[in-house]
Design an enzyme around this catalytic site. Sequence first.
Site, PDB file in Angstrom:
ATOM      1  N   GLU A  48       0.907  -1.278   0.096  1.00 62.88           N
ATOM      2  CA  GLU A  48       0.138  -0.084   0.075  1.00 62.88           C
ATOM      3  C   GLU A  48       0.914   1.121   0.291  1.00 62.88           C
ATOM      4  OE1 GLU A  48      -2.690   0.303   3.078  1.00 62.88           O
ATOM      5  OE2 GLU A  48      -3.732  -1.571   2.704  1.00 62.88           O
ATOM      6  N   LYS A 204       1.926  -1.938 -42.292  1.00 66.85           N
ATOM      7  CA  LYS A 204       2.315  -3.195 -41.797  1.00 66.85           C
ATOM      8  C   LYS A 204       0.805  -3.923 -41.851  1.00 66.85           C
ATOM      9  CE  LYS A 204       2.486  -2.162 -36.954  1.00 66.85           C
ATOM     10  NZ  LYS A 204       2.556  -0.754 -36.782  1.00 66.85           N
ATOM     11  N   ARG A 206      -0.957  -7.202 -40.055  1.00 67.17           N
ATOM     12  CA  ARG A 206      -0.797  -8.144 -38.918  1.00 67.17           C
ATOM     13  C   ARG A 206      -1.718  -9.438 -39.127  1.00 67.17           C
ATOM     14  NH1 ARG A 206       2.082  -6.113 -34.647  1.00 67.17           N
ATOM     15  NH2 ARG A 206       2.300  -3.862 -34.284  1.00 67.17           N
TER      16      ARG A 206
END
Length: 339
Positions: A48, A204, A206
């Site tokens: 924390e 490009k 993909r």
Amino acid sequence: MPAIVEPKMIAGNANLPLAKAIARRMSMYRGSNVGLVDARVERFNDGEIFVEVYENVRGEDMFIIQPTSNPANDNLMELLIMSDALRRSSAARITAVLPYFGYARQDRRTKARTPISAKLVANMLVEAGIERVLTMDLHAAQIQGFFDIPVDNLYASPIFALDIQTQFKGRMDDLAVVSPDVGGVARARELAKRINSPLAIVDKRREKPGEIAEMTVIGNVKDKVCLIVDDMCDTAGTLCKAAEVLLENGAKEVHSYITHGVMSGPAVERVTNSVMKSLVITDSIQPTAVVKSAANIRIVPTAPLFAQAILNIWNGTSVSSLFDAETLEPIYDGMYALG
């Protein structure tokens, strides 16, 4: 309420060297010592985050310098908790200075059942009491619209233009600016216009995320010194592949100018072993020791630009004026010899 005499800055742990450099530069501009507010940002044993501000900030104009880089979640929580501490200490205004805005890549829903995390982070910042954001080269300009508070988005391209004019002096006619994808064309065009060079694009395709099936060069790069321009370099896979494709299409040599050096995973090794002559990044993200030691990676400072932008916000003058070369060159005077 006391008169606001100086802007006050506080920093988390994300990029302390940059925060201190901004404070030093502010001291030069103001002619008086402008330091970081004394505070501690620590963690309990379970992780924390605890923040305590040691100086009075009541009625002050506060600037929190904290990029939300790796580890993004920890640094984001530090920023939110620091803002809450300042708000509860009666700061007059809180501005978040985010040299790198994390979660910016999740700015739209590309598939069903996915989040728009950039909008979520924007909501969190506002709820924490932040009233203004100062950042650099957002991944997508429309993220500014996710906020209902003012957002000042600085650009690295004016700094890169100064660097290019120094590094490639006498070779400016041989340069070509290249965008590594169609989405970054506007950013590349901006730099190409500044240095009066032609523009090319590496398109490009993909097959699936993380895997590039094909790259095509749009534009003439034959016998050119190519400068790839993008907003961030993460694993450097696309960047190194684009450099190879440019050389295959006749480029003489390839250099890259990337704003945010995320440089995760195998990035440094890829860049070191790539065909790129150099990779230039800014210090918006604190560079690791491995990045600093890489022979073909160079870091340009952003502290002069951020310090002047903070001053302009504080005194109510134009931030967009910093995009002009006539304004920026004096700020970087001594770093780049343009004469």
